[in-house]
Design a protein around this motif. Structure first.
Motif, PDB file in Angstrom:
ATOM      1  N   TYR A 118      -6.836   8.333   1.171  1.00 42.91           N
ATOM      2  CA  TYR A 118      -6.630   6.926   0.810  1.00 42.91           C
ATOM      3  C   TYR A 118      -7.769   6.067   1.358  1.00 42.91           C
ATOM      4  O   TYR A 118      -8.253   5.162   0.679  1.00 42.91           O
ATOM      5  CB  TYR A 118      -5.290   6.440   1.350  1.00 42.91           C
ATOM      6  N   ASP A 119      -8.204   6.366   2.591  1.00 43.98           N
ATOM      7  CA  ASP A 119      -9.320   5.629   3.183  1.00 43.98           C
ATOM      8  C   ASP A 119     -10.578   5.780   2.336  1.00 43.98           C
ATOM      9  O   ASP A 119     -11.306   4.808   2.093  1.00 43.98           O
ATOM     10  CB  ASP A 119      -9.601   6.132   4.598  1.00 43.98           C
ATOM     11  N   ARG A 155       0.841  -1.210   0.000  1.00 50.77           N
ATOM     12  CA  ARG A 155       0.000   0.000   0.000  1.00 50.77           C
ATOM     13  C   ARG A 155       0.875   1.258   0.000  1.00 50.77           C
ATOM     14  O   ARG A 155       0.777   2.116   0.891  1.00 50.77           O
ATOM     15  CB  ARG A 155      -0.962  -0.012   1.190  1.00 50.77           C
ATOM     16  N   GLN A 186      -3.736  -5.800  10.144  1.00 50.44           N
ATOM     17  CA  GLN A 186      -3.530  -4.442  10.655  1.00 50.44           C
ATOM     18  C   GLN A 186      -3.912  -4.358  12.136  1.00 50.44           C
ATOM     19  O   GLN A 186      -3.195  -3.759  12.948  1.00 50.44           O
ATOM     20  CB  GLN A 186      -4.365  -3.442   9.843  1.00 50.44           C
ATOM     21  N   GLY A 238      -2.885   9.916   2.863  1.00 49.20           N
ATOM     22  CA  GLY A 238      -3.503  10.126   4.167  1.00 49.20           C
ATOM     23  C   GLY A 238      -4.955   9.658   4.214  1.00 49.20           C
ATOM     24  O   GLY A 238      -5.298   8.561   3.760  1.00 49.20           O
ATOM     25  N   SER A 239      -5.845  10.514   4.756  1.00 48.96           N
ATOM     26  CA  SER A 239      -7.260  10.146   4.903  1.00 48.96           C
ATOM     27  C   SER A 239      -7.959   9.963   3.565  1.00 48.96           C
ATOM     28  O   SER A 239      -8.955   9.244   3.467  1.00 48.96           O
ATOM     29  CB  SER A 239      -7.989  11.215   5.724  1.00 48.96           C
ATOM     30  N   ALA A 272      -0.576   4.893   0.431  1.00 52.91           N
ATOM     31  CA  ALA A 272      -1.272   5.291   1.654  1.00 52.91           C
ATOM     32  C   ALA A 272      -0.579   6.414   2.422  1.00 52.91           C
ATOM     33  O   ALA A 272      -1.237   7.381   2.831  1.00 52.91           O
ATOM     34  CB  ALA A 272      -1.460   4.065   2.555  1.00 52.91           C
ATOM     35  N   PRO A 273       0.743   6.350   2.647  1.00 49.12           N
ATOM     36  CA  PRO A 273       1.391   7.424   3.412  1.00 49.12           C
ATOM     37  C   PRO A 273       1.295   8.792   2.744  1.00 49.12           C
ATOM     38  O   PRO A 273       1.313   9.820   3.423  1.00 49.12           O
ATOM     39  CB  PRO A 273       2.848   6.954   3.504  1.00 49.12           C
ATOM     40  N   GLY A 281       0.427  -1.609   7.809  1.00 51.05           N
ATOM     41  CA  GLY A 281       0.098  -0.386   8.532  1.00 51.05           C
ATOM     42  C   GLY A 281      -1.400  -0.171   8.607  1.00 51.05           C
ATOM     43  O   GLY A 281      -2.184  -0.834   7.915  1.00 51.05           O
ATOM     44  N   ASP A 282      -1.794   0.750   9.432  1.00 50.41           N
ATOM     45  CA  ASP A 282      -3.219   1.033   9.636  1.00 50.41           C
ATOM     46  C   ASP A 282      -3.719   1.943   8.519  1.00 50.41           C
ATOM     47  O   ASP A 282      -3.894   3.143   8.689  1.00 50.41           O
ATOM     48  CB  ASP A 282      -3.420   1.694  11.005  1.00 50.41           C
ATOM     49  N   TYR A 283      -3.950   1.321   7.340  1.00 51.53           N
ATOM     50  CA  TYR A 283      -4.344   2.082   6.154  1.00 51.53           C
ATOM     51  C   TYR A 283      -5.642   1.534   5.589  1.00 51.53           C
ATOM     52  O   TYR A 283      -5.877   0.328   5.584  1.00 51.53           O
ATOM     53  CB  TYR A 283      -3.266   1.992   5.065  1.00 51.53           C
ATOM     54  N   GLY A 284      -6.467   2.426   5.044  1.00 50.05           N
ATOM     55  CA  GLY A 284      -7.641   2.008   4.289  1.00 50.05           C
ATOM     56  C   GLY A 284      -8.907   1.933   5.109  1.00 50.05           C
ATOM     57  O   GLY A 284      -8.888   1.757   6.321  1.00 50.05           O
TER      58      GLY A 284
END
Length: 439
Positions: free
Chosen positions: A105-106, A95, A176, A102-103, A98-99, A184-187
């Motif tokens: 990406y969610d 992913r 996650q 940020g939001s 994602a970095p 990482g805590d993504y999505g």
């Protein structure tokens, strides 16, 4: 590192095989006569944007149009996530966007999941319409065998690919939540979260294996799908854009004049022309041919039409000849052109371009089909990607009449009347107004 190398090999192989097939299709289309289509560029761009990109003709039939647009959007937009997967495969990351997003990406991942669910529903609806509801246009004679299997197979493939995507995301969520390194805590996962209970009881190493299998399955499936499409009716996904750009912008029903015939008429009408003039010494005289006997007599645009065909059957379901039980199916005409083009290109590729086989287009399309056409343009109006089956039909008729002197008795009678009486009717011009005297 090994996974990166394997990924690069698989990706390169998939792209190479696809490129070779595209080269063959381009060669097949190149068998047609050259024709210049470069006029009215502004109108052509508008037509492409409206018909291919905007799907304007699909919504003429609202149910099919709505679900087709869903699948179309899914194909276009979900490929953005595929692009991220490719970057992950090339870099060994996970992913990677994602970095940076940020939001946002969610929001994007959440939207893709909702779209994936809609694609699943649309594919199930289309499978129902084809195999349970059994719409007539999907069960005409030309749809027996591979065409029927192809239509179902592509829907199943899309369902499997969407399920692989959601399975991958479901396992990703669990990993996650367990704080596994590299996850990482993504999505945001509004749809795949409902699959989490099916996997939450598994140990972490097993979840990683399932997530990786789904990841590899999804990307390899995309590459297989990419190389399957050129062999399928779904090649219209790509060819719809050039085909609509090169649409015939002339008024429907207008016929093209043969330059050789036009030249002869002009000579006849020119009082200063010498009808007995012979070519000067050394002048090359080209013997004209009339109409279409085989693929090489058609234009490259006609052949492009055949490879763009969606096989949706809208043309045949609106054809008055087909509706009333005649043998003609405009979809079959287009499919026959494609089949004959494939056959002739394969023969010439094997034996050399100067060779020709002993077949022609009349081995695929019968005279009965050609003369059943009413020339009403219904098929042209209905086609969602602006294919023109009528042009092929008329040109093959032209060959029969002008080269073979073959036509149905009713048409032959009309020709004779025009020649002898100056009108299609079986009485002379002087007799045509006698009804006035009798009234």
């Amino acid at each position: 590192m090994i996974s990166i190398i394997v990924f690069i090999i698989i990706l390169s192989l998939g792209i190479l095989v696809f490129a070779r097939k595209i080269k063959d299709i381009r060669g097949s289309i190149g068998l047609g006569r050259d024709i210049e289509i470069s006029d009215n560029k502004k109108e052509r761009w508008k037509t492409m944007a409206r018909v291919a990109l905007g799907q304007s003709k699909m919504v003429n039939r609202p149910i099919a149009g709505l679900f087709h647009i869903i699948i179309y959007l899914g194909f276009i937009l979900i490929n953005i996530e595929v692009f991220e997967i490719v970057i992950d495969g090339l870099t060994g990351g996970h992913r990677v966007f994602a970095p940076f997003l940020g939001s946002l990406y969610d929001v994007i991942i959440g939207f893709f999941e909702v779209l994936a669910l809609l694609v699943l529903v649309a594919c199930l609806v289309f499978l129902y319409r084809r195999n349970i509801q059994k719409l007539k246009r999907f069960h005409l004679s030309e749809m027996i065998g591979w065409p029927k299997l192809d239509g179902n197979l592509i829907l199943v493939i899309e369902i499997v690919l969407m399920m692989a995507l959601l399975t991958m995301n479901a396992n990703d969520q669990i990993l996650q939540s367990r704080g596994v390194e590299a996850y990482g805590d993504y999505g945001s996962f509004p749809i795949s979260q409902f699959l989490v209970p099916f996997f939450s009881g598994f140990e972490t190493p097993k979840l990683i294996i399932i997530e990786r299998i789904a990841w590899w399955f999804h990307i390899i499936g995309i590459l297989i799908f990419l190389n399957y499409v050129p062999y399928s009716k779904h090649f219209h996904i790509m060819l719809a854009f050039p085909n609509t750009y090169y649409s015939n912008l002339n008024p429907k029903g207008s016929l093209n004049n043969l330059q050789s015939v036009k030249k002869e008429v002009q000579l006849m009408m020119d009082p200063n022309a010498n009808p007995y003039a012979t070519p000067s010494e050394g002048e090359q005289v080209e013997i004209p041919s009339f109409g279409v006997k085989d693929i090489t007599d058609l234009t490259w645009k006609n052949l492009l039409d055949s490879y763009t065909c969606t096989e949706c059957g809208r043309c045949s379901s609106s054809c008055p000849a087909n509706i009333t039980g005649k043998k003609l199916s405009p979809r079959k005409i287009v499919m026959d052109v494609r089949d004959r083009t494939d056959e002739l290109y394969a023969f010439k590729k094997k034996n050399g371009k100067e060779h020709v086989d002993d077949k022609n287009l009349f081995d695929y399309i019968t005279e009965e089909e050609l003369w059943a056409c009413t020339s009403c343009n219904a098929c042209v109006d209905e086609c969602p990607v602006n294919i023109n089956p009528l042009e092929v039909i008329l040109e093959m008729r032209r060959y029969l009449i002008m080269e073979q002197s073959k036509s149905p008795e009713s048409i032959t009678s009309m020709f004779n009347n025009v020649e002898n009486n100056g009108a299609p009717w079986a009485f002379s011009p002087s007799d045509r107004l006698k009804w006035i005297e009798e009234s």
